[in-house]
Design a protein around this motif. Structure first.
Motif, PDB file in Angstrom:
ATOM      1  N   UNK A  29     -16.204 -14.891  -7.819  1.00  0.00           N
ATOM      2  CA  UNK A  29     -15.694 -15.413  -8.097  1.00  0.00           C
ATOM      3  C   UNK A  29     -15.879 -15.690  -6.606  1.00  0.00           C
ATOM      4  N   UNK A  51     -13.774 -14.074   4.031  1.00  0.00           N
ATOM      5  CA  UNK A  51     -13.124 -13.283   2.735  1.00  0.00           C
ATOM      6  C   UNK A  51     -14.375 -12.276   2.052  1.00  0.00           C
ATOM      7  N   UNK A  57     -13.568  -3.290   1.514  1.00  0.00           N
ATOM      8  CA  UNK A  57     -12.859  -1.593   1.830  1.00  0.00           C
ATOM      9  C   UNK A  57     -13.102  -0.940   0.475  1.00  0.00           C
ATOM     10  N   UNK A  59     -12.297   0.824  -2.144  1.00  0.00           N
ATOM     11  CA  UNK A  59     -12.830   0.500  -3.513  1.00  0.00           C
ATOM     12  C   UNK A  59     -14.006   0.120  -3.883  1.00  0.00           C
TER      13      UNK A  59
ATOM     14  N   UNK B  27      -8.706 -13.359 -13.716  1.00  0.00           N
ATOM     15  CA  UNK B  27      -9.593 -13.142 -13.272  1.00  0.00           C
ATOM     16  C   UNK B  27      -9.766 -12.967 -12.132  1.00  0.00           C
ATOM     17  N   UNK B  28     -10.718 -12.565 -10.790  1.00  0.00           N
ATOM     18  CA  UNK B  28     -10.027 -12.182  -9.164  1.00  0.00           C
ATOM     19  C   UNK B  28      -9.527 -14.078  -9.115  1.00  0.00           C
ATOM     20  N   UNK B  29     -10.105 -14.658  -8.968  1.00  0.00           N
ATOM     21  CA  UNK B  29     -10.154 -15.691  -8.498  1.00  0.00           C
ATOM     22  C   UNK B  29      -8.830 -17.028  -8.545  1.00  0.00           C
ATOM     23  N   UNK B  33      -5.597 -17.834  -7.054  1.00  0.00           N
ATOM     24  CA  UNK B  33      -4.553 -19.243  -7.284  1.00  0.00           C
ATOM     25  C   UNK B  33      -3.140 -19.017  -7.678  1.00  0.00           C
ATOM     26  N   UNK B  43      -3.342 -14.730  -0.616  1.00  0.00           N
ATOM     27  CA  UNK B  43      -3.938 -13.261  -0.705  1.00  0.00           C
ATOM     28  C   UNK B  43      -5.728 -13.572  -0.836  1.00  0.00           C
ATOM     29  N   UNK B  44      -6.389 -13.294  -0.597  1.00  0.00           N
ATOM     30  CA  UNK B  44      -7.648 -12.696   0.242  1.00  0.00           C
ATOM     31  C   UNK B  44      -8.077 -12.463  -1.295  1.00  0.00           C
ATOM     32  N   UNK B  45      -9.616 -12.632  -1.339  1.00  0.00           N
ATOM     33  CA  UNK B  45     -10.513 -12.039  -3.545  1.00  0.00           C
ATOM     34  C   UNK B  45     -10.174 -10.626  -2.690  1.00  0.00           C
ATOM     35  N   UNK B  46     -10.560 -10.345  -1.976  1.00  0.00           N
ATOM     36  CA  UNK B  46     -10.234  -8.813  -1.561  1.00  0.00           C
ATOM     37  C   UNK B  46      -9.260  -8.383  -2.182  1.00  0.00           C
ATOM     38  N   UNK B  47      -8.153  -8.361  -1.403  1.00  0.00           N
ATOM     39  CA  UNK B  47      -6.595  -7.774  -1.554  1.00  0.00           C
ATOM     40  C   UNK B  47      -6.959  -7.681  -3.570  1.00  0.00           C
ATOM     41  N   UNK B  49      -8.933  -8.047  -5.759  1.00  0.00           N
ATOM     42  CA  UNK B  49      -9.870  -6.440  -6.393  1.00  0.00           C
ATOM     43  C   UNK B  49      -9.729  -5.492  -6.286  1.00  0.00           C
ATOM     44  N   UNK B  50      -8.595  -5.211  -5.245  1.00  0.00           N
ATOM     45  CA  UNK B  50      -8.567  -4.098  -4.240  1.00  0.00           C
ATOM     46  C   UNK B  50      -7.377  -3.355  -5.061  1.00  0.00           C
ATOM     47  N   UNK B  72     -20.075 -20.890 -12.923  1.00  0.00           N
ATOM     48  CA  UNK B  72     -20.367 -19.938 -11.849  1.00  0.00           C
ATOM     49  C   UNK B  72     -21.638 -19.789 -11.925  1.00  0.00           C
ATOM     50  N   UNK B  76     -20.632 -13.840 -14.816  1.00  0.00           N
ATOM     51  CA  UNK B  76     -20.221 -13.244 -15.691  1.00  0.00           C
ATOM     52  C   UNK B  76     -18.654 -13.000 -14.975  1.00  0.00           C
ATOM     53  N   UNK B  77     -17.648 -13.635 -15.988  1.00  0.00           N
ATOM     54  CA  UNK B  77     -16.400 -12.951 -14.915  1.00  0.00           C
ATOM     55  C   UNK B  77     -15.559 -11.470 -15.797  1.00  0.00           C
ATOM     56  N   UNK B  78     -14.921 -10.960 -14.827  1.00  0.00           N
ATOM     57  CA  UNK B  78     -14.622  -9.789 -15.151  1.00  0.00           C
ATOM     58  C   UNK B  78     -13.103 -10.047 -15.552  1.00  0.00           C
TER      59      UNK B  78
END
Lengths: 880, 112
Positions: A29, A51, A57, A59, B27-29, B33, B43-47, B49-50, B72, B76-78
């Motif tokens: 990502x 980022x 965090x 988690x 998936x996350x990103x 978007x 929103x950040x990627x971290x936010x 995913x959390x 990528x 693999x994508x999650x």
């Protein structure tokens, strides 16, 4: 430029900390995010870092522990207790962390600076076998030069069996314009070298074979970045480049300066830690009678040789033979200097580039050591003092069967935690502030590709920090015995104090030294930038003269006159004048060993600089005439006349400038020009150099540099208008310009950088000292609350309290001053010797730092005394 | 460990909605978007995913690794998909809101 990939360090951080099951998806990502972003590289990277940090965090972070091995519960509890303790004593924890971070940060940077300066030319294969020949002439005046005459290399190649290869390097100074296809640029960094260059310096070639690159006449090797600039991604080998203004030759139509070369090799750009830098390397194999031709070039060759053995004494005797063969009547010596000694150990005339100075390296190293010692002693003092406060805690531990090693572990882990936090802070600061730090260091720390040496320095300072601030206090405290731990008696308290005092006195001396020296360097730099040059270099724009296709002299002359008159009519331009030299740069023309008064012996002839100017130059740049007059177009005889400066008049042996007027001197072959004027001395180069003897000749249109004068306070002339005129008159010549004062002050850049870095770090070291005073007084006051209470009861005023807290520190500062004063004086005097023109050390420069330190100490202790004095009496007396 | 989902934060619900509308391809990103496009907030990627990790814990979404693709660098994508209870949570949440909306008097709405 940086590669277009996300910061590797950030990814490594993620890999270390992130749970393995989510890692792949997250990194994918992030990378996709990075590729999507279209901002500037810097912004992109900053956002990426944001980022990544944002991702870390709870988690996402994997549980602490090395594979299959969890922390033992006891070790874990130690960490928890450490954090609690640090939090509870947040004042001391932060003092410790700030002090340690400051010292780690500055010593890391200084060590990086030293590492870089020390690494010069060591990237060359066989660097320990390569030498450069220096030439010392002791005729007339003593002259140490980095260059020598052409025959030296020839002889080294022919008749020295122990020399593997010798090579001449000639630096092209002055205006050079390079043309390839439709690309035309003004270039610097052009050198000529013998074909043996690449067998001496095994530089990595991107294209071309090293043994063939320079053999053919008119072959040229360029650097990778130049290849990209002119040819993009096309293969440059075999392409042609025309160079104007480098090496010309006489042909039927006159002197031809316009030569086309064929590219035979592309070399990787030289690293910043190379004293020898070039973008264009022209084979010196230019002439049919090469040796005869080069013989006329004077002492202008950097001569390098590679010896077959790293230690070779036969060379010295051989070099003496060369002198007796070619210069039998001259007092001179040739001395080989190891390649790696050039950057830090060589400061001669005609150096390839301004070199570093070993003295400054030592001064920097001193500061680094000072800062480490000061911060380390602070920490030790704090822990010693705190040991008393913690005695109860330790005693309770002892009662519950804690062994020495348990207590040792506790205290050690505390130190470890503090050190790790500080180191993390330092690295973070380093990565965030890198754009600010790099200009101070003078080179970029490439954070993508940090040299392993830098890491080993960082690890080393981390380990030293742990050694000082974790192991040592842990040993002291874990040795406290139960009976003593319960109650430290007063006498012991004072014995601890006296040991601390010694360390504190040492701190004071060092920081005074650093601060005093720093004030003196700053004052010298102020003096340097404010001293009058002796000519008006302000309000002047310089355009390097045309070099391409100037035609024969009369056509060229007409064009220049045309340009001059058109431009001087423009708004804001007050006049245009021409000269062949630039203030702030070594004059190219050097007359060594023949210029003298008529009647004097040739042996007494000194070394002079000579250059050419037009009729108005000296008056436009406001050179002050102390005798005689400027060149005048109405006297036709002035074409054979000269103007000299006072240094030249003195060196020629005239009693006074007036005496020189009207005398003739022996100048070039068959030329005895008359002196018509003497100008006062001026600083042609930086204040490091003495006044240089200079001879001015007159030409109607010297083509070196066009000087555009504009009136004070008025706007800059419209440069695009001037560029248009330039393009019309001198078609095909690139147009560049700069402000003369900027150019002139550029020669002080390294000096300014040094004094700034030094000042910065001396402020750091003083801050750490003050932090130390604060901490000690705080502990001192805290442990003497009852005493102060009793004193107060008996009628002591706040000044008495201040006195009891301050007297020891005050005495230490005074003692430190006594030791520091002569030290400052010696070190600063030694440094000032680098300058021919320097300030004298005044009393306030030494008294200032002492006063500053005293003042800060009084302030810090004063605040503490008032605090303890105002403590409620009943509380103070109950305190135990 | 399944925790019965009673309530969700506003951001959690937003993420869940987007996961649902992507129909298994989220998936996350991609979610980041989408949030930016649809709601104009960053929103950040971290936010993201959390939040997904929280939703997964509550049993509203499941994640699995997709097939490696070229785009990528072979990573693999999650991929995230809403579960049955996730979908029913959304339906319930919408119904509740629609019910509430229906009860706002016309008078109050016209004041806006």
């Amino acid at each position: 430029m940086r590669k277009n990939t996300p910061p590797r360090l950030a990814d490594t951080l993620l890999r270390l900390l992130c749970k393995p099951e989510i890692l792949e998806g997250v990194i994918g990502d992030l990378h996709e995010y990075y590729q999507q972003n279209n901002s500037s590289s810097f912004k992109k990277r900053t956002l990426y870092w944001f980022q990544v940090l944002n991702l870390l965090r709870p988690f996402a972070i994997k549980s602490i522990g090395i594979k299959g091995w969890k922390f033992s519960p006891l070790l874990r509890i130690n960490f928890i207790i450490s954090f609690r303790y640090l939090k509870k004593n947040s004042l001391f924890s932060s003092i410790n962390i700030v002090g340690l971070s400051l010292s780690l940060f500055s010593s890391l940077l200084i060590m990086e600076y030293i590492r870089f300066e020390n690494s010069f030319d060591k990237f060359h294969e066989d660097h320990h076998r390569i030498y450069r020949i220096d030439q010392i002439t002791t005729q007339g005046s003593v002259d140490h030069s980095a260059t020598t005459f052409s025959r030296v290399a020839e002889e080294l190649n022919l008749s020295f069996p122990s020399v593997e290869a010798a090579c001449r390097v000639h630096k092209v100074r002055g205006n050079v314009v390079v043309t390839a296809g439709d690309k035309v640029f003004r270039e610097e960094g052009i050198i000529g070298a013998d074909s043996s260059f690449f067998s001496l310096f095994k530089l990595p070639l991107v294209a071309g074979a090293p043994e063939h690159t320079l053999r053919e006449a008119r072959s040229l090797v360029i650097s990778k970045s130049i290849a990209l600039k002119y040819f993009g991604t096309n293969d440059p080998i075999g392409k042609q480049m025309t160079i104007d203004g480098a090496y010309g030759f006489w042909s039927a139509t006159g002197y031809n300066n316009h030569v086309t070369y064929t590219i035979t090799g592309v070399v990787e750009d030289l690293p910043p830690n190379s004293h020898l830098k070039f973008d264009f390397l022209i084979s010196l194999n230019l002439y049919s009678q090469l040796e005869n031709e080069l013989q006329n070039w004077g002492d202008s060759f950097y001569t390098y040789y590679k010896s077959k053995h790293s230690d070779d004494s036969s060379i010295i005797a051989g070099l003496e033979k060369i002198i007796s063969k070619y210069k039998p009547d001259q007092e001179m010596a040739l001395i080989p200097k190891p390649l790696t000694d050039i950057h830090l150990g060589s400061n001669l005339a005609n150096e390839f580039q301004p070199n570093g100075s070993i003295k400054e390296i030592w001064l920097m190293a001193t500061v680094a050591i000072v800062i480490i010692i000061v911060a380390g002693t602070n920490y030790i003092n704090f822990t010693r003092a705190n040991a008393q406060k913690r005695s109860t805690e330790i005693a309770v531990g002892r009662v519950f069967w804690a062994s020495s090693s348990h207590i040792f572990n506790r205290i050690f882990i505390e130190g470890l935690v503090i050190n790790t936090i500080s180191m993390a802070l330092v690295l973070l600061l380093l990565f965030v502030a890198e754009p600010l730090i790099s200009p101070l260091l003078g080179h970029r720390i490439d954070l993508e590709n940090v040299p392993p040496d830098f890491w080993s320095i960082a690890v080393l300072s981390y380990l030293v920090g742990i050694g000082i601030s974790a192991i040592y206090p842990a040993i002291i405290i874990s040795k406290l015995k139960l009976d003593k731990a319960q109650k430290v008696n007063l006498t012991e308290q004072f014995s601890i104090q006296s040991k601390s005092n010694l360390l504190v006195g040492f701190q004071f001396t060092l920081s005074l030294l650093v601060l005093g020296f720093s004030i003196i360097t700053l004052d010298q730099m102020k003096f340097v930038s404010s001293k009058e040059v002796g000519a008006n270099i302000f309000n002047t724009i310089v355009i390097p003269g045309p070099t391409v296709d100037t035609g024969n002299d009369s056509i060229y002359d007409a064009r220049l006159t045309n340009f001059k008159t058109t431009v001087s009519k423009l708004n804001n331009v007050s006049n245009v004048t021409l000269g062949n030299f630039l203030p702030g740069q070594e004059i190219r023309g050097q007359a060594t060993g023949y210029v003298r008064k008529i009647g004097d012996q040739e042996e007494s002839a000194g070394n002079y600089y000579f250059t050419q100017v037009d009729y108005e130059f000296l008056s436009e740049l406001e050179f002050s005439f102390i005798a005689g007059r400027n060149f005048d177009q109405s006297f036709s005889t002035d074409q054979q006349a000269i103007v000299i400066n006072k240094a030249a008049s003195d060196l020629l042996g005239f009693g006074s400038p007036e005496e020189a007027i009207g005398n003739k001197i022996i100048y070039r072959r068959n030329s005895t020009p008359m002196i018509i004027g003497v100008v006062d001395d001026f600083h042609q180069q930086s204040l490091r150099r003495e006044y240089q003897p200079i001879i001015f000749e007159v030409r109607s249109n010297p083509k070196g540099y066009c000087y555009l004068k504009f009136a004070t306070g008025s706007q800059l002339p419209r440069m695009n208008e001037i560029q248009r005129i330039w393009g019309e008159v001198f078609e095909g010549n690139p147009f560049n310009y700069f402000l003369l004062e900027d150019f002139y002050s550029r020669q002080y850049e390294p000096d300014n950088r040094f004094s700034k870095v030094f000042a910065l770090f001396s402020i750091f070291s003083v801050s750490i000292v003050i932090i130390g005073i604060f901490g000690l007084t705080y502990i001192n006051a805290a442990s003497r609350v009852k005493e102060i209470g009793v004193r107060k009861t008996l009628g002591a005023s706040v000044f008495h309290v201040f006195y009891t807290l301050f007297n020891k520190i005050g005495i230490m500062i005074l003692l430190a001053s006594i030791i520091a004063i002569p030290l400052i004086y010696m070190v600063a005097e030694d440094w000032l010797m680098n300058y021919a023109f320097r300030i004298s050390i005044k009393w306030w420069m030494i008294a200032g730092p002492i006063a500053l330190l005293l003042m800060l100490a009084v302030l810090v202790v004063g605040v503490q005394s008032i605090r303890s004095y105002r403590l409620n009496l009943s509380k103070a007396l109950k305190n135990e | 460990m399944k925790v019965e989902a009673k309530t969700l934060g506003e951001f959690e619900e937003l993420v869940l909605l987007i996961v649902a509308l992507k129909n298994g391809d989220a998936y996350g990103l991609d979610i980041c978007n989408e949030i930016q496009e649809q709601t104009d907030r960053v929103a950040t990627i971290g936010a993201v995913h959390a939040t997904v990790a929280r939703l997964e814990k509550k049993g509203l979404v499941v994640t699995h690794m997709g097939e490696p693709t070229n785009e990528r660098g072979g990573r693999r994508k999650r991929l995230i998909r809403a579960t049955k209870s996730g979908m029913s949570f959304l339906v319930k949440s919408r119904d509740e809101k629609v019910k509430l909306w229906g009860q706002i008097p016309e008078l109050t709405l016209s004041k806006i």
